[in-house]
Design an enzyme around this catalytic site. Structure first.
Site: not given
Ligand SMILES: O=C(O)c1cc(C(=O)O)oc(=O)c1
Length: 297
Positions: A72, A244
């Site tokens: 993001s 991740d």
């Protein structure tokens, strides 16, 4: 905003070794900022986490390939992600974040750069807005390319998202299991509702990732294993796994990536489950051209 480092510099070597060809299907790259500035709307300001650092981690952990998911903090400018893919010698593919008015030519350029999906993020702490109607426009545009949709949301909005998820005309991959409350246990309301969603929708997949975010107990993540192993066993053909790395926003409980890899054989206890989770399933979404023969078609 001061810059944050959310990964450990020297993670341990996992005790368990992934099979040859294994894909770490959820990683990000940050910057380098001097070359690929962060979005003005970014909600965090990370240190550079470069492709070279990612590939060193990949090799250290025993993986062969990566799926780089646009973080993001880079907004809808996918250049950092594309740079990571380009530097991987064919060992990375990616998931982009795009604007609704994107045209076919730009989508084709992303495809040539190794992008095979788009991500829709619903976390209020990460994005200012998440317009479902615009997301559906994007989903319709990317469907003819054979791409899929990756969705990131938290368990408390699952119910209201169901009609939206049902309207997506492609495979949908839910990041980090839709963030269930693991403390509820294996029969808890959150994971039960999520499994019902997967039961009712064969085109919805999930990443069984995020032990470090979801486990109140922390390493070795016994609580996560107890809740998530039944998910892997019940949907063996619809699960992906990822570290991740570089663990955006994990400032306080920064995980040791080696301990995360050691969760894999506990949630996927057989060689067959491990092969599906780490090779067959990610290949279907990211390297479909490598699949041959009826069994893997
Ligand atoms: O929970 C998070 O903070 C997080 C953030 C991002 C991102 O900023 O894209 O991606 C993730 O997979 C997880």
């Amino acid at each position: 905003m001061s810059r944050t480092q959310t990964w450990v510099d020297a993670p341990s070597k996992p005790h368990w070794t992934p099979p040859p060809g294994a894909v770490d299907a959820h990683v990000h790259v940050f910057g380098p900022e001097a070359q690929f500035p962060f979005s003005p709307k970014a909600k965090y300001h990370p240190e550079d986490a470069t492709p070279e650092m990612l590939f060193a981690l990949r090799d250290h952990l025993g993986f062969s390939r990566n799926v780089i998911v646009q973080a993001s903090c880079h907004g809808t400018d996918n250049e950092a992600t594309l740079n990571g893919i380009a530097k991987s010698n064919g060992r990375a593919r990616g998931v982009a974040v795009v604007d609704p008015d994107i045209g076919l030519d730009d989508l084709k350029t992303l495809h040539a750069g190794g992008i095979r999906g788009v991500r829709f993020n619903f976390l209020k702490r990460l994005v200012d807005n998440a317009p479902k109607d615009k997301f559906l426009e994007i989903a319709k545009k990317i469907a003819p390319l054979g791409w899929h949709v990756v969705v990131y949301f938290e368990a408390d909005i699952l119910e209201e998202l169901v009609p939206f998820l049902e309207a997506i005309p492609t495979i949908v991959v839910v990041d980090h299991l839709g963030r269930p409350d693991i403390a509820q246990g294996p029969d808890g309301a959150d994971i039960t509702r999520f499994k019902q969603l997967l039961d009712e929708h064969p085109t919805i997949w999930t990443k069984v990732s995020g032990a470090e975010r979801l486990s109140p107990m922390g390493p070795p993540f016994d609580d996560f294993v107890e809740v998530i192993r039944p998910v892997v066993e019940r949907y063996p053909d619809r699960v992906l796994w990822g570290t991740d790395w570089p663990h955006p926003n994990m400032e306080h409980r920064i995980p040791d990536d080696g301990t995360l890899v050691d969760v894999i054989p506990r949630i996927a206890p057989t060689a067959e489950l491990q092969r599906k989770l780490l090779i067959d399933n990610p290949e279907r979404l990211y390297w479909p051209e490598r699949l041959s023969g009826n069994e893997r078609a």
